[in-house]
Design a protein around this motif. Sequence first.
Motif, mmCIF file in Angstrom:
data_model
loop_
_atom_site.group_PDB
_atom_site.id
_atom_site.type_symbol
_atom_site.label_atom_id
_atom_site.label_comp_id
_atom_site.label_asym_id
_atom_site.label_seq_id
_atom_site.Cartn_x
_atom_site.Cartn_y
_atom_site.Cartn_z
ATOM 1 N N ALA A 102 70.276 -3.740 43.627
ATOM 2 C CA ALA A 102 69.606 -3.864 42.335
ATOM 3 C C ALA A 102 68.662 -5.061 42.329
ATOM 4 N N MET A 103 69.059 -6.136 42.982
ATOM 5 C CA MET A 103 68.204 -7.318 43.056
ATOM 6 C C MET A 103 66.946 -7.027 43.866
ATOM 7 N N VAL A 104 67.092 -6.265 44.946
ATOM 8 C CA VAL A 104 65.930 -5.889 45.751
ATOM 9 C C VAL A 104 64.968 -5.039 44.924
ATOM 10 N N VAL A 105 65.520 -4.085 44.171
ATOM 11 C CA VAL A 105 64.687 -3.216 43.328
ATOM 12 C C VAL A 105 63.900 -4.047 42.313
ATOM 13 N N ALA A 106 64.585 -4.969 41.640
ATOM 14 C CA ALA A 106 63.925 -5.794 40.631
ATOM 15 C C ALA A 106 62.856 -6.683 41.257
ATOM 16 N N GLN A 107 63.195 -7.318 42.374
ATOM 17 C CA GLN A 107 62.229 -8.215 42.999
ATOM 18 C C GLN A 107 61.055 -7.460 43.599
ATOM 19 N N ALA A 108 61.303 -6.261 44.120
ATOM 20 C CA ALA A 108 60.198 -5.436 44.604
ATOM 21 C C ALA A 108 59.269 -5.054 43.454
ATOM 22 N N GLY A 109 59.861 -4.810 42.278
ATOM 23 C CA GLY A 109 59.052 -4.515 41.096
ATOM 24 C C GLY A 109 58.180 -5.685 40.681
ATOM 25 N N ILE A 110 58.656 -6.888 40.933
ATOM 26 C CA ILE A 110 57.873 -8.089 40.631
ATOM 27 C C ILE A 110 56.750 -8.277 41.642
ATOM 28 N N ALA A 111 57.049 -8.026 42.921
ATOM 29 C CA ALA A 111 56.095 -8.340 43.984
ATOM 30 C C ALA A 111 55.047 -7.256 44.206
ATOM 31 N N THR A 112 55.380 -5.999 43.910
ATOM 32 C CA THR A 112 54.446 -4.908 44.215
ATOM 33 C C THR A 112 53.095 -5.050 43.512
ATOM 34 N N PRO A 113 53.044 -5.358 42.207
ATOM 35 C CA PRO A 113 51.720 -5.542 41.592
ATOM 36 C C PRO A 113 50.917 -6.666 42.237
ATOM 37 N N VAL A 114 51.593 -7.691 42.708
ATOM 38 C CA VAL A 114 50.907 -8.787 43.405
ATOM 39 C C VAL A 114 50.233 -8.259 44.668
ATOM 40 N N VAL A 115 50.971 -7.453 45.437
ATOM 41 C CA VAL A 115 50.422 -6.900 46.674
ATOM 42 C C VAL A 115 49.278 -5.942 46.375
ATOM 43 N N VAL A 116 49.446 -5.078 45.377
ATOM 44 C CA VAL A 116 48.397 -4.112 45.029
ATOM 45 C C VAL A 116 47.099 -4.834 44.674
ATOM 46 N N ALA A 117 47.193 -5.821 43.802
ATOM 47 C CA ALA A 117 45.995 -6.530 43.341
ATOM 48 C C ALA A 117 45.319 -7.286 44.485
ATOM 49 N N LEU A 118 46.091 -8.021 45.278
ATOM 50 C CA LEU A 118 45.507 -8.818 46.362
ATOM 51 C C LEU A 118 45.020 -7.939 47.509
ATOM 52 N N ALA A 119 45.728 -6.843 47.778
ATOM 53 C CA ALA A 119 45.272 -5.929 48.828
ATOM 54 C C ALA A 119 43.962 -5.261 48.431
ATOM 55 N N ALA A 120 43.839 -4.890 47.171
ATOM 56 C CA ALA A 120 42.596 -4.282 46.693
ATOM 57 C C ALA A 120 41.429 -5.248 46.845
ATOM 58 N N VAL A 121 41.658 -6.495 46.489
ATOM 59 C CA VAL A 121 40.603 -7.508 46.633
ATOM 60 C C VAL A 121 40.248 -7.705 48.101
ATOM 61 N N ALA A 122 41.279 -7.755 48.964
ATOM 62 C CA ALA A 122 41.050 -7.962 50.394
ATOM 63 C C ALA A 122 40.190 -6.852 50.989
ATOM 64 N N VAL A 123 40.494 -5.606 50.630
ATOM 65 C CA VAL A 123 39.742 -4.474 51.170
ATOM 66 C C VAL A 123 38.329 -4.445 50.599
ATOM 67 N N GLN A 124 38.175 -4.768 49.329
ATOM 68 C CA GLN A 124 36.850 -4.756 48.707
ATOM 69 C C GLN A 124 35.934 -5.828 49.280
ATOM 70 N N GLN A 125 36.518 -6.886 49.840
ATOM 71 C CA GLN A 125 35.701 -7.967 50.401
ATOM 72 C C GLN A 125 35.096 -7.614 51.757
ATOM 73 N N VAL A 126 35.625 -6.570 52.401
ATOM 74 C CA VAL A 126 35.064 -6.137 53.682
ATOM 75 C C VAL A 126 33.711 -5.474 53.433
ATOM 76 N N ASP A 127 32.765 -5.736 54.303
ATOM 77 C CA ASP A 127 31.422 -5.168 54.180
ATOM 78 C C ASP A 127 31.508 -3.641 54.032
ATOM 79 N N PRO A 128 30.918 -3.091 52.964
ATOM 80 C CA PRO A 128 30.970 -1.632 52.759
ATOM 81 C C PRO A 128 30.403 -0.837 53.926
#
Length: 233
Positions: A102-128
């Motif tokens: 249950a702790m893993v589920v809760a903490q994954a729920g906290i961390a996943t939006p962080v990864v989504v947002a930062l991963a999106a920014v990382a990919v968008q920064q690559v030359d199109p």
Amino acid sequence: MDVLFDGLREALRLLVTGDEDTWAITALTLRVSLTATAVALLLGLPLGVVVALGRFPGRRVVLAGANTGMGLPPVVVGLFVTVLLWRSGPLGGLGLLYTPTAMVVAQAGIATPVVVALAAVAVQQVDPEFRIQMQGLGAGRLRSLLALLAEARLPLLVAAMAAFGAVVSEVGAAQMVGGNLAGETRVLTTAAVLATSRGQFALAIAFGLILLAIAFAVNLTLTLVQQRRAADR
């Protein structure tokens, strides 16, 4: 100052003497936080790539939601997971409440939006033009995507560090869904809170210092990998 020095001495004593409870709490902290980070990366990286490269209705809303999720209060996630796993809740029959899972589920729920947002920014920064060049060289869609992720690997490592930092220092959700049970779900953050509530400040400081040492060691490892790869570019 005496309390701080006592905390330093207590931290050294707990580590040097191999205190069984302390090592068990530390091991569980690492297991839960690293597992939650891995789950967040497995879920968040593909979602981040889809948000960054996809063209679909509501894309900006999804990205805004991910950015909002970076500041999501852990207690809100803990409350949501608790309701889901409660005996009368939708998933209550699984019997996962007050377990490390249950702790893993809760903490994954906290961390996943962080990864989504930062991963999106990382990919968008690559030359199109990068993907177009890869496809022009004969690379298929999958190979082009893997090459794109390799190009964005340094900021993606930052996403991993941010995700781990978000969960390893979290206490609200961990206590709500884990219950802070001795020998079962007690991690360094909840152990420090309990020690403080009992007036055991030296012990609480010791747990805090061990937690800082873990966070530093993991982030130092990722930083060294990041810098080594940056030097190879």
